[in-house]
Design an enzyme around this catalytic site. Structure first.
Site, short mmCIF file in Angstrom:
data_model
loop_
_atom_site.label_atom_id
_atom_site.label_comp_id
_atom_site.label_asym_id
_atom_site.label_seq_id
_atom_site.Cartn_x
_atom_site.Cartn_y
_atom_site.Cartn_z
N LYS A 195 53.44 -1.51 -28.20
CA LYS A 195 53.54 -1.32 -29.65
C LYS A 195 52.90 -2.46 -30.45
O LYS A 195 52.18 -2.21 -31.42
CB LYS A 195 55.02 -1.31 -30.09
CG LYS A 195 55.81 -0.12 -29.65
CD LYS A 195 57.25 -0.27 -30.11
CE LYS A 195 57.96 -1.41 -29.41
NZ LYS A 195 57.98 -1.23 -27.95
N LYS A 209 62.64 -8.87 -29.67
CA LYS A 209 61.70 -9.74 -28.94
C LYS A 209 60.91 -10.63 -29.89
O LYS A 209 60.25 -11.57 -29.47
CB LYS A 209 60.74 -8.86 -28.10
CG LYS A 209 60.27 -9.54 -26.84
CD LYS A 209 59.30 -8.82 -25.93
CE LYS A 209 58.71 -7.49 -26.26
NZ LYS A 209 57.41 -7.30 -25.52
N1 LIG Z 1 45.56 -1.77 -23.75
C1 LIG Z 1 46.00 -2.92 -23.21
N2 LIG Z 1 45.22 -3.62 -22.36
C2 LIG Z 1 45.65 -4.77 -21.81
N3 LIG Z 1 46.87 -5.30 -22.04
C3 LIG Z 1 47.70 -4.65 -22.86
C4 LIG Z 1 47.31 -3.43 -23.50
N4 LIG Z 1 48.36 -3.03 -24.29
C5 LIG Z 1 49.33 -3.93 -24.12
N5 LIG Z 1 48.95 -4.93 -23.29
C6 LIG Z 1 49.76 -6.08 -22.84
O1 LIG Z 1 51.02 -5.60 -22.42
C7 LIG Z 1 52.05 -6.50 -22.88
C8 LIG Z 1 53.05 -5.73 -23.71
O2 LIG Z 1 52.43 -5.26 -24.87
P1 LIG Z 1 53.20 -5.32 -26.28
O3 LIG Z 1 52.29 -4.76 -27.30
O4 LIG Z 1 53.75 -6.68 -26.52
O5 LIG Z 1 54.39 -4.30 -25.98
P2 LIG Z 1 55.66 -3.94 -26.91
O6 LIG Z 1 55.39 -4.46 -28.27
O7 LIG Z 1 55.73 -2.45 -26.85
O8 LIG Z 1 56.86 -4.57 -26.26
C9 LIG Z 1 51.35 -7.61 -23.65
O9 LIG Z 1 51.19 -8.74 -22.83
C10 LIG Z 1 50.01 -7.03 -23.99
O10 LIG Z 1 48.97 -8.00 -24.07
MG LIG Z 2 56.46 -5.76 -29.46
#
Ligand SMILES: Nc1ncnc2c1ncn2[C@@H]1O[C@H](COP(=O)(O)OP(=O)(O)O)[C@@H](O)[C@H]1O
Ligand SMILES: [Mg+2]
Ligand SMILES: Nc1ncnc2c1ncn2[C@@H]1O[C@H](COP(=O)(O)OP(=O)(O)O)[C@@H](O)[C@H]1O
Ligand code: SF4
Ligand SMILES: [Mg+2]
Lengths: 265, 265
Positions: free
Chosen positions: B14, B40
């Protein structure tokens, strides 16, 4: 009486661990009460006699808010295990943990744990957010030994860290963190990372449950793997874990030392 | 004004989606308010000017429960984006969504959205359990277009189904499900499964964000990938997604048709 709670991030493998431990204890002759505490309500059903989807406590109480017996709420499943499934409210409507809170209230009102003669009580609890009803199993008289299921995924470790913080809050009730159970998503996951993470939190990984296709077969056959394939690698891991759990003395378990949130970013 | 909420299972991607969309809209000249609604608390920080960990709203209100200005709560980040981070209570202590609820209360009290002149308001919201504070962005005056981030993992789809149920509850407020954004965990994930899942829920996948190592590089450089590598595959996907989002007319979006829970077991 063993009073066990299996916590962890949604999807990490709690119900596989919890139902296999309940089945294993029952195979060893223990009288077991298994309580599903995840709004996904798919835990207790894995131990039932082909009843399919058993009614959740919230569904039963919707029709009869003041039941005078455990009929329709407690079900006798395979191996003589007694089970119930808390259920959850519709998303967006009320506390997500309401089913769990109401179920534990009911178990208290009917003195199920006190008078049921159980030797093992197993709570299978969603641990993405440890609040409201999801923290209820940590209250007095419910869980004593908490085990957190982790995998190599960062979010599973973040959730484990949060659950460890909640252990501190409920420590006065005698709740302890018995340890982690690693359920690996990938066969070549780095186990040493998980051992180091556990050590950093002043606990340890008690078992590594291998990714086992027989678990999927067992699921299709509507059995736990300890029933379906007792000689499989995962069944042996569950048998050893059950022994390990029984040998833990809560009085000698140190408090966990959760990391600051920044450690995960 | 675009009032957008990005929902999805914890860890699904997200914040990568939400911060890149906020950055993209800002690059197009829009005035953006970005609100992190995940305990988080690592969303808004990705848009700040190297402030490191900005204080969450809960932390600021702990010291000053009745602030008379937005100082210390709203931060000006890069590209002129205004951001704030809700925070969450300590696990086991109070509602997990309390930071989100309190933050939206504050935005209301200070009429931030009404008088801030924003052209885009972006909420980045944890969607494992859609209850309490986590459902607050769906209330009147906050989010209008909801986009759910999904991956090929079953738990991400189960969460998307639950969030779709919550859309029904808040539909009277004018909340619509704009569509899904697929963030694939594995490069060879089967996209057609996700298209079929979206179709079954009467919605569609608006974008497939490829797994992109440049996203990890951008993260290390403390930038969004649309700033760090504007010609990358993922940056182009985010640019197209931003256009797609702006072209959605909420009045013509049908209600989603979530599946029964049994579809996931
Ligand atoms: N398309 C992508 N390619 C590479 N890494 C990704 C991608 N989407 C998310 N990530 C990685 O996955 C992890 C979780 O993503 P994040 O956006 O923080 O998830 P959420 O907000 O849903 O908890 C992060 O370390 C992010 O850099
Ligand atoms: Mg997040
Ligand atoms: N060790 C394993 N090997 C193979 N499949 C597993 C293993 N552990 C869990 N699974 C599968 O992963 C899925 C999620 O596991 P489950 O125990 O239901 O998670 P949770 O209860 O934490 O949501 C299930 O389909 C289950 O069969
Ligand atoms: S206490 Fe937890 S489960 Fe209950 S409404 Fe708040 S966030 Fe949801
Ligand atoms: Mg489960």
């Amino acid at each position: 009486m063993e009073r066990i709670a299996i916590y962890g991030k949604g999807g990490v493998g709690k119900s596989v661990v919890a139902t296999n431990l309940s089945a294993r204890f029952a195979q060893l002759g223990r009288k077991v009460l298994h309580v599903g505490c995840d709004p996904k309500h798919d835990s207790a059903v894995r131990l039932t006699n082909g009843e399919g989807n058993i009614l959740t406590v919230l569904e039963v109480l919707a029709d009869d808010p003041n039941p005078t017996s455990t009929d329709g709420i407690l079900h006798e499943g395979r191996l003589g295990i007694h089970c119930c499934e808390a259920g959850g409210p519709e998303p967006g409507l009320g506390c997500g943990g309401r089913g769990v809170a109401r179920t534990l209230e009911f178990l208290d009102e009917m003195n199920v744990i006190g008078s049921g003669g159980y030797e093992v009580v197993m709570f299978d609890v969603l641990g993405d957010v440890v609040c409201g009803g999801f923290a209820a199993p940590l209250r007095q008289g419910f869980a004593e030994k908490v085990f957190i299921v982790i995998s190599e995924e960062p979010m599973a470790l973040f959730a484990a860290n949060n659950i460890s913080k909640a252990i501190h809050v409920y420590h006065p009730n005698g709740v302890v963190l018995g340890g982690f159970v690693a359920s690996l998503k990938s066969p070549d996951a780095d186990r040493s990372v998980l051992d180091r993470f556990a050590a950093a939190l002043s606990t340890r990984v008690l078992a590594f449950i291998p990714r086992d296709p027989l678990i999927t077969c067992a699921e299709r056959a509507r059995k736990t793997v300890v029933e379906y394939a007792p000689d499989s690698a995962s069944s042996k891991a569950f048998a050893a874990l059950a022994d390990e759990i029984a040998s833990i003395d809560p009085a000698s378990v140190p408090l966990p030392t959760p990391l600051g949130d920044e450690a995960f970013f």
